[in-house]
Design a protein around this motif. Structure first.
Motif, PDB file in Angstrom:
ATOM      1  N   PRO A  96       0.826  -1.209   0.000  1.00 40.37           N
ATOM      2  CA  PRO A  96       0.000   0.000   0.000  1.00 40.37           C
ATOM      3  C   PRO A  96       0.856   1.252   0.000  1.00 40.37           C
ATOM      4  N   SER A  97       0.250   2.370  -0.382  1.00 42.82           N
ATOM      5  CA  SER A  97       0.959   3.646  -0.429  1.00 42.82           C
ATOM      6  C   SER A  97       1.592   3.975   0.922  1.00 42.82           C
ATOM      7  N   GLN A  98       2.827   4.472   0.871  1.00 48.77           N
ATOM      8  CA  GLN A  98       3.614   4.905   2.031  1.00 48.77           C
ATOM      9  C   GLN A  98       4.170   3.751   2.865  1.00 48.77           C
ATOM     10  N   SER A  99       4.016   2.515   2.400  1.00 47.10           N
ATOM     11  CA  SER A  99       4.578   1.389   3.149  1.00 47.10           C
ATOM     12  C   SER A  99       6.044   1.178   2.757  1.00 47.10           C
ATOM     13  N   GLN A 100       6.815   0.638   3.704  1.00 45.16           N
ATOM     14  CA  GLN A 100       8.246   0.387   3.479  1.00 45.16           C
ATOM     15  C   GLN A 100       8.418  -0.965   2.794  1.00 45.16           C
ATOM     16  N   ILE A 101       9.192  -0.988   1.741  1.00 46.07           N
ATOM     17  CA  ILE A 101       9.461  -2.242   1.030  1.00 46.07           C
ATOM     18  C   ILE A 101      10.668  -2.930   1.660  1.00 46.07           C
ATOM     19  N   TYR A 102      11.731  -2.178   1.874  1.00 49.22           N
ATOM     20  CA  TYR A 102      12.867  -2.672   2.653  1.00 49.22           C
ATOM     21  C   TYR A 102      13.666  -1.479   3.153  1.00 49.22           C
ATOM     22  N   GLN A 103      14.452  -1.704   4.193  1.00 47.31           N
ATOM     23  CA  GLN A 103      15.283  -0.670   4.790  1.00 47.31           C
ATOM     24  C   GLN A 103      16.752  -0.899   4.419  1.00 47.31           C
ATOM     25  N   LEU A 104      17.542   0.147   4.577  1.00 40.94           N
ATOM     26  CA  LEU A 104      18.983   0.055   4.360  1.00 40.94           C
ATOM     27  C   LEU A 104      19.574  -1.069   5.210  1.00 40.94           C
ATOM     28  N   GLN A 105      20.401  -1.901   4.579  1.00 37.71           N
ATOM     29  CA  GLN A 105      21.096  -3.023   5.218  1.00 37.71           C
ATOM     30  C   GLN A 105      20.196  -4.203   5.550  1.00 37.71           C
ATOM     31  N   ASP A 106      18.927  -4.165   5.128  1.00 35.44           N
ATOM     32  CA  ASP A 106      18.088  -5.356   5.250  1.00 35.44           C
ATOM     33  C   ASP A 106      18.605  -6.444   4.308  1.00 35.44           C
ATOM     34  N   PRO A 107      18.500  -7.714   4.682  1.00 34.42           N
ATOM     35  CA  PRO A 107      18.796  -8.780   3.707  1.00 34.42           C
ATOM     36  C   PRO A 107      17.790  -8.703   2.559  1.00 34.42           C
ATOM     37  N   LEU A 108      18.297  -8.702   1.346  1.00 34.06           N
ATOM     38  CA  LEU A 108      17.418  -8.601   0.177  1.00 34.06           C
ATOM     39  C   LEU A 108      16.899  -9.971  -0.216  1.00 34.06           C
ATOM     40  N   MET A 109      15.594 -10.048  -0.455  1.00 34.06           N
ATOM     41  CA  MET A 109      14.971 -11.313  -0.829  1.00 34.06           C
ATOM     42  C   MET A 109      15.177 -11.626  -2.308  1.00 34.06           C
ATOM     43  N   GLY A 110      15.451 -10.572  -3.097  1.00 32.86           N
ATOM     44  CA  GLY A 110      15.631 -10.790  -4.523  1.00 32.86           C
ATOM     45  C   GLY A 110      15.548  -9.481  -5.282  1.00 32.86           C
ATOM     46  N   LEU A 111      15.314  -9.579  -6.574  1.00 35.47           N
ATOM     47  CA  LEU A 111      15.216  -8.419  -7.459  1.00 35.47           C
ATOM     48  C   LEU A 111      13.749  -8.016  -7.575  1.00 35.47           C
ATOM     49  N   TYR A 112      13.477  -6.716  -7.395  1.00 36.34           N
ATOM     50  CA  TYR A 112      12.116  -6.199  -7.489  1.00 36.34           C
ATOM     51  C   TYR A 112      11.883  -5.570  -8.863  1.00 36.34           C
ATOM     52  N   LEU A 113      10.668  -5.772  -9.383  1.00 39.21           N
ATOM     53  CA  LEU A 113      10.256  -5.197 -10.658  1.00 39.21           C
ATOM     54  C   LEU A 113       8.882  -4.574 -10.446  1.00 39.21           C
ATOM     55  N   VAL A 114       8.735  -3.288 -10.814  1.00 37.40           N
ATOM     56  CA  VAL A 114       7.468  -2.580 -10.598  1.00 37.40           C
ATOM     57  C   VAL A 114       6.483  -2.956 -11.709  1.00 37.40           C
ATOM     58  N   TYR A 115       5.369  -3.550 -11.296  1.00 35.85           N
ATOM     59  CA  TYR A 115       4.297  -3.850 -12.255  1.00 35.85           C
ATOM     60  C   TYR A 115       3.348  -2.657 -12.356  1.00 35.85           C
ATOM     61  N   SER A 116       2.987  -2.060 -11.222  1.00 37.40           N
ATOM     62  CA  SER A 116       2.150  -0.867 -11.213  1.00 37.40           C
ATOM     63  C   SER A 116       2.456  -0.064  -9.963  1.00 37.40           C
ATOM     64  N   GLY A 117       2.161   1.221 -10.009  1.00 36.56           N
ATOM     65  CA  GLY A 117       2.417   2.096  -8.875  1.00 36.56           C
ATOM     66  C   GLY A 117       3.733   2.831  -8.982  1.00 36.56           C
ATOM     67  N   GLU A 118       4.198   3.349  -7.847  1.00 37.16           N
ATOM     68  CA  GLU A 118       5.405   4.178  -7.838  1.00 37.16           C
ATOM     69  C   GLU A 118       6.222   3.875  -6.589  1.00 37.16           C
ATOM     70  N   VAL A 119       7.552   3.782  -6.759  1.00 30.56           N
ATOM     71  CA  VAL A 119       8.465   3.451  -5.664  1.00 30.56           C
ATOM     72  C   VAL A 119       9.543   4.522  -5.578  1.00 30.56           C
ATOM     73  N   GLU A 120       9.839   4.987  -4.362  1.00 31.19           N
ATOM     74  CA  GLU A 120      10.917   5.937  -4.136  1.00 31.19           C
ATOM     75  C   GLU A 120      12.105   5.192  -3.527  1.00 31.19           C
ATOM     76  N   VAL A 121      13.276   5.354  -4.141  1.00 30.60           N
ATOM     77  CA  VAL A 121      14.500   4.709  -3.673  1.00 30.60           C
ATOM     78  C   VAL A 121      15.392   5.778  -3.041  1.00 30.60           C
ATOM     79  N   LEU A 122      15.857   5.517  -1.797  1.00 31.74           N
ATOM     80  CA  LEU A 122      16.654   6.478  -1.040  1.00 31.74           C
ATOM     81  C   LEU A 122      18.033   5.910  -0.744  1.00 31.74           C
ATOM     82  N   ASP A 123      19.041   6.802  -0.698  1.00 25.70           N
ATOM     83  CA  ASP A 123      20.396   6.336  -0.397  1.00 25.70           C
ATOM     84  C   ASP A 123      20.608   6.225   1.112  1.00 25.70           C
ATOM     85  N   GLU A 124      21.860   5.984   1.524  1.00 24.46           N
ATOM     86  CA  GLU A 124      22.138   5.755   2.943  1.00 24.46           C
ATOM     87  C   GLU A 124      21.920   6.990   3.790  1.00 24.46           C
TER      88      GLU A 124
END
Length: 607
Positions: free
Chosen positions: A39-67
């Protein structure tokens, strides 16, 4: 939401690099993707979280932030993210959150690495997209011409949407530039096809002119990479056509920018563009002094620093215009908001007041005044709240004199040029630095061409303007010393703005008037003036070097004050400089004085 296997394969076949895979490989790969709702404004992952895999946007919008919590990019459908962490050590090197309701496809890391090992085209793609940290700083100095996709694929307005989709598939691209008579008419993206054609159930034979985004945001090849990113963030777009005049010469997409980062300025532009009030906006603009410190400390040139800072003011102005229209309703006639002064020249520093005006369509009538007064007051008050204080000379759109019909503005300029008295010289100096910010830009294009032609043809006017340009003199004293301010609060200091930068700005404006240069930026005017013969190449280079040193000294002084916890200003004590710095600064002032002397004696050039 669930996706059918066939629907998932169709989607992947439209996304690079999966569109390069053979149908059998794609059929085996598709079931490995997991479908995730955020849902909007939810966190997908945080810095230094173990990554589950590669994400691909099917619909919607994602903001990516640096450290540091600064925005790297805003991603829409068909954009991937997370691969940098996977390739490095399996931990997230960024954080990501949904800014709209999102449907994401997750390729588990085991499947990602197997695909990379088995498919060279996939490995090449993700290795190419993996940036090194040092590359991010290049966004502030790299021009669009250096990283845009050249010779973009184009189509005509009459092409059917089905043919356009086939053309995109053939070239493995996500957009087409729609042209007519060699001019850009619009842009058609895969998002347009899904949201305007498929979602509305329109026939595939619909011409692209009915679905495309008309009059898209464009930038010139000289635009900085940060200009492109700021435009994407402010307007929530993923494609920016690059135009030279009316000709389309390139395209920049979100993918082109994933390896760049615009320091902190992009984050401030994003926050300003999303603010719901001037007070919320002010929380972002209050960080401009700290941004100045970071940009100067990183070794950025002055024209980069001032451009980035001005971008924030531009975004704030446009957001306030939008909020004003939301509160007041649609404008009764078209209008154009313009900035002059340092914002008009894209030369704002850590301390700036506001200078602006409104040009109204000639269909404006007396009963429209209440609307435009309210709009001007709303924006000027909002800018003041954001730290762009009211102009001491009241040169703002809130002043009825600077909120007029196009025909009145034409009369203003014609009057100043015909009778260049002292007030006319002063007003023309300010108003020749106009730059459109928001509204109908056509209201200015014809006016600017007419005024430059009138000014260039009137030698008496240009002579008066040249005389006015000599009123601000460099602070040179006797015996290789400086002429500091003699009394008052700033006694024994140099005014780096009025006695340092302004004399160069005035000279550059004269060269622009002599040759019809449309640029408002001082450095751009000096460079163009040299090319067009208003100033000799050697004179231009000397003046550019002097201007660079004065501006850089000014910004470093402001950054020093901010680091001390003081408000930035333009008053420098010579005693704070080393002997080496004083000597070079004085030499820069001598160059400016020499160029003023050449202009005062009627010499157009310095050999």
């Amino acid at each position: 939401m669930s996706l059918t296997p066939a629907g998932l394969i169709r989607f992947l076949s439209s996304v690079h690099p999966y569109d390069s895979l053979e149908s059998g490989v794609l059929a085996d790969l598709a079931p490995q993707f997991e479908v995730l709702d955020f849902p909007s404004q939810s966190q997908i992952y945080q810095l230094q979280d173990p990554l589950m895999g590669l994400y691909l946007v099917y619909s919607g919008e994602v903001e990516v932030l640096d450290e540091n919590g600064m925005a790297v990019s805003i991603l829409g459908p068909r954009n991937s993210f997370g691969e940098r962490g996977l390739i490095r050590d399996g931990l997230a090197v960024t954080s990501a959150r949904a800014t709209e309701d999102c449907l994401l496809l997750l390729l588990p890391k085991e499947g990602f690495f197997s695909l990379m090992a088995a498919q060279r085209s996939v490995a090449r793609f993700f290795d190419r997209r993996r940036p090194e940290p040092a590359q991010y700083s290049g966004l502030t100095t790299t021009r669009a011409a250096d990283f845009m996709a050249k010779d973009p694929v184009t189509c005509s307005t009459g092409l059917t949407c089905q043919s356009a989709a086939q053309l995109m598939r053939q070239h493995h691209i996500s957009c087409l530039c729609v042209t007519e008579d060699a001019g850009l008419q619009g842009i058609l993206t895969t998002r347009d096809l899904t949201e305007k054609l498929l979602a509305e159930g329109l026939p595939f034979s619909t011409p692209v002119s009915k679905v495309m985004t008309q009059a898209p945001i464009t930038l010139p090849p000289s635009a900085l990479g940060s200009d492109v990113l700021h435009a994407m963030m402010e307007h929530h777009i993923g494609h920016v056509p690059i135009t030279q005049g009316k000709e389309i010469v390139g395209i920049v997409t979100q993918t082109d920018l994933t390896r760049f980062q615009a320091v902190n300025s992009a984050e401030l532009v994003s926050r300003v563009a999303r603010a719901s009030s001037a007070s919320e906006m002010a929380l972002a603009t209050a960080e401009i002094p700290q941004l100045l410190v970071q940009l100067v400390a990183a070794g950025n040139r002055h024209e980069v620093v001032t451009r980035l800072i001005t971008d924030i003011a531009d975004a704030a102005t446009r957001r306030l215009l939008t909020l004003a229209e939301e509160a007041l309703g649609a404008p009764p006639v078209p209008y154009l908001w313009l900035a002059c002064g340092s914002q008009g020249r894209q030369e704002q520093t850590g301390v700036s007041d506001q200078d602006n005006c409104l040009i109204l369509d000639d269909r404006y009538a007396a009963d429209h005044e209440a609307y435009f007064k309210a709009l001007a007051d709303f924006v000027c008050d909002g800018l003041n709240t954001c730290g762009y204080v009211f102009c001491p000379g009241d040169m703002m759109a809130s002043n009825p004199r600077w909120r007029q019909r196009l025909s009145v503005w034409r009369g203003y300029f014609e009057g100043w040029i015909r009778k260049p008295g002292p007030e006319a010289q002063m007003l023309a100096s300010v108003m020749f630095d106009l730059r459109p910010i928001g509204g109908d830009k056509s209201l200015f294009e014809g006016l600017q061409a007419e005024v430059l032609a009138l000014a260039g043809a009137n030698s008496i006017f240009t002579a008066h303007m040249a005389s006015n340009a000599l009123k601000h003199t460099p602070p040179l004293g006797l015996l290789r010393g400086f002429a500091t301010i003699r009394s008052g609060e700033h006694r024994n200091t140099l005014d780096l703005k009025h006695n340092g930068v302004v004399p160069v700005t005035d000279l550059a404006r004269i060269y622009a008037l002599q040759t019809g240069i449309t640029a408002a930026n001082t450095r751009a005017r000096l460079e163009a003036g040299a090319e067009l013969g208003a100033i000799s190449p050697s004179g231009a280079q000397d003046l550019l070097d002097a201007y660079d040193l004065i501006q850089q000294t000014r910004l470093e002084h402001q950054a020093t004050l901010v680091r001390r916890g003081e408000a930035p200003d333009n008053y420098l004590s010579p005693s704070s400089l080393s002997d080496f710095e004083r000597s070079h600064l004085r030499d820069a002032f001598v160059v400016v004085k020499t160029m003023q002397s050449a202009l005062g004696h009627g010499k157009g050039m310095l050999s």
